[in-house]
Design a protein around this motif. Sequence first.
Motif, mmCIF file in Angstrom:
data_model
loop_
_atom_site.group_PDB
_atom_site.id
_atom_site.type_symbol
_atom_site.label_atom_id
_atom_site.label_comp_id
_atom_site.label_asym_id
_atom_site.label_seq_id
_atom_site.Cartn_x
_atom_site.Cartn_y
_atom_site.Cartn_z
ATOM 1 N N SER A 28 -6.921 0.196 -3.787
ATOM 2 C CA SER A 28 -6.535 0.689 -2.847
ATOM 3 C C SER A 28 -7.644 1.230 -2.062
ATOM 4 O O SER A 28 -8.585 1.741 -2.571
ATOM 5 N N THR A 29 -7.833 0.759 -0.861
ATOM 6 C CA THR A 29 -8.903 1.258 0.112
ATOM 7 C C THR A 29 -8.605 3.004 0.535
ATOM 8 O O THR A 29 -9.594 3.668 0.237
ATOM 9 N N GLN A 49 -5.609 -6.233 -1.927
ATOM 10 C CA GLN A 49 -5.332 -4.745 -2.329
ATOM 11 C C GLN A 49 -4.254 -4.841 -3.378
ATOM 12 O O GLN A 49 -3.089 -5.196 -3.291
ATOM 13 N N ASN A 51 -3.188 -2.492 -5.706
ATOM 14 C CA ASN A 51 -2.584 -1.413 -5.877
ATOM 15 C C ASN A 51 -2.305 -0.558 -4.595
ATOM 16 O O ASN A 51 -2.463 0.461 -4.732
ATOM 17 N N GLY A 52 -2.038 -1.433 -3.465
ATOM 18 C CA GLY A 52 -2.023 -0.823 -2.226
ATOM 19 C C GLY A 52 -0.808 0.188 -2.378
ATOM 20 O O GLY A 52 0.077 0.156 -3.037
ATOM 21 N N GLY A 54 1.931 2.864 -0.804
ATOM 22 C CA GLY A 54 2.738 3.195 0.596
ATOM 23 C C GLY A 54 3.137 4.730 0.561
ATOM 24 O O GLY A 54 2.749 5.300 -0.115
ATOM 25 N N TRP A 60 2.411 -0.665 -1.505
ATOM 26 C CA TRP A 60 2.428 -1.595 -0.228
ATOM 27 C C TRP A 60 1.762 -3.055 -0.650
ATOM 28 O O TRP A 60 1.131 -3.465 -1.591
ATOM 29 N N ALA A 68 -5.683 -4.662 5.434
ATOM 30 C CA ALA A 68 -5.809 -3.359 4.721
ATOM 31 C C ALA A 68 -6.975 -2.715 4.793
ATOM 32 O O ALA A 68 -7.970 -3.152 4.338
ATOM 33 N N SER A 70 -9.001 1.407 5.216
ATOM 34 C CA SER A 70 -8.793 2.844 5.280
ATOM 35 C C SER A 70 -10.194 3.452 6.106
ATOM 36 O O SER A 70 -11.250 2.925 5.982
ATOM 37 N N LYS A 116 9.431 -3.864 10.392
ATOM 38 C CA LYS A 116 7.924 -3.349 10.212
ATOM 39 C C LYS A 116 6.887 -4.271 10.378
ATOM 40 O O LYS A 116 6.897 -5.298 9.387
ATOM 41 N N GLY A 119 2.080 -0.184 8.291
ATOM 42 C CA GLY A 119 2.100 1.148 7.489
ATOM 43 C C GLY A 119 0.960 1.791 7.728
ATOM 44 O O GLY A 119 0.184 1.323 7.593
ATOM 45 N N ILE A 120 1.279 3.037 7.879
ATOM 46 C CA ILE A 120 0.354 4.008 7.869
ATOM 47 C C ILE A 120 0.394 5.075 7.176
ATOM 48 O O ILE A 120 1.342 5.697 6.601
ATOM 49 N N GLY A 137 -5.317 5.335 5.938
ATOM 50 C CA GLY A 137 -5.277 3.853 5.564
ATOM 51 C C GLY A 137 -4.148 3.312 6.465
ATOM 52 O O GLY A 137 -3.108 3.786 6.799
ATOM 53 N N ILE A 138 -4.318 1.939 6.744
ATOM 54 C CA ILE A 138 -3.346 1.148 7.886
ATOM 55 C C ILE A 138 -3.256 -0.245 7.040
ATOM 56 O O ILE A 138 -4.441 -0.908 6.542
ATOM 57 N N SER A 252 8.192 -0.452 2.551
ATOM 58 C CA SER A 252 7.264 -0.539 1.392
ATOM 59 C C SER A 252 8.119 -1.060 0.096
ATOM 60 O O SER A 252 9.274 -0.539 0.142
HETATM 61 C C1 BTN Z 1 3.748 2.943 4.408
HETATM 62 O O1 BTN Z 1 4.379 3.022 3.411
HETATM 63 O O2 BTN Z 1 4.282 2.680 5.306
HETATM 64 C C2 BTN Z 1 2.250 3.152 4.398
HETATM 65 C C3 BTN Z 1 1.499 1.831 3.983
HETATM 66 C C4 BTN Z 1 0.037 2.133 3.883
HETATM 67 C C5 BTN Z 1 -0.677 0.793 3.539
HETATM 68 C C6 BTN Z 1 -2.147 0.877 3.682
HETATM 69 S S1 BTN Z 1 -2.972 -0.768 3.250
HETATM 70 C C7 BTN Z 1 -4.383 0.103 3.185
HETATM 71 C C8 BTN Z 1 -4.539 1.555 2.914
HETATM 72 N N1 BTN Z 1 -4.521 1.442 1.346
HETATM 73 C C9 BTN Z 1 -3.313 1.882 0.692
HETATM 74 O O3 BTN Z 1 -3.568 1.845 -0.590
HETATM 75 N N2 BTN Z 1 -2.480 2.077 1.548
HETATM 76 C C10 BTN Z 1 -3.076 1.870 2.979
#
Ligand code: BTN
Length: 253
Positions: A28-29, A49, A51-52, A54, A60, A68, A70, A116, A119-120, A137-138, A252
């Motif tokens: 995850s970033t 990513q 293990n992104g 949310g 995510w 993806a 940060s 959507k 996500g941020i 993170g975006i 998410s």
């Molecule tokens: C949401 O649930 O709407 C937020 C999602 C955020 C995702 C981004 S992707 C880059 C950064 N790294 C992560 O692990 N999550 C954020």
Amino acid sequence: MFNKELFSEYIKAEILGKNLLLFDKLDSTNTYLLENDFEVGTVAVANNQINGKGRSGRSWFNSDKGLAFSVVLPILEPKYLLPINIIAGFSVIDALKKYVPIKLKWPNDCVINGKKVCGILIDTSFNGSILDKVVLGIGLNIDKVEFPIDIKDKATFLNKWSNVKLQREFILAKILNKLENYINLFINNNFDIVSLWKDYSDNLDKEISIHINGNISKYVEKGINYDGCLIVINDAGKEDLILSGEIGYDFSS
Ligand code: BTN
């Protein structure tokens, strides 16, 4: 693979993105920047990513068809985290609104036609009770992708709506340019998030449902206050303030 030269053609921000770290694969970033020490403005981009994260502990969706990233933000008082979340949403909208009909769903989901597209998530770390790191993170869906079944009716991607093919390098630079500008204005007390929200919200004066801890309540959205809280009118016609929770369904997985 992310093209650094192309990115440098578009980046105007002086601090955000100056240190740009590119990864083919990362957990995850957000986690990476949170767990390692980098200067303010450092940006990490991951093609994949694994293990992104949310909001609200969800994950995510991973796709190499999106963006993806940060960024390490300046440390600020915890009470400014919600406004900064909202300002991050404004930056995404400003970067893209010339190309797609993109709007905000409180606090910072970016939606097109109610679906959507971005996500941020802000993550923080504390040293005792002192906030010592803020990572924003975006995640953006850019090109056509097979969304997982649970989000496929609720998610969309940018290039479905854009007449020009939007590229990751261009989008990242535009978001960082705006974000740096807005953060400077905000720090200097010169940024009216309340009136900008009225232009950027997808739900102003509309009926919304708010999900808080499994409970759903219906309201009419009236805007935000300077703390970033959502102002709503409840069923009894009274004004309420929403400090946390989500509007409508979430995207998410
Ligand atoms: C949401 O649930 O709407 C937020 C999602 C955020 C995702 C981004 S992707 C880059 C950064 N790294 C992560 O692990 N999550 C954020």
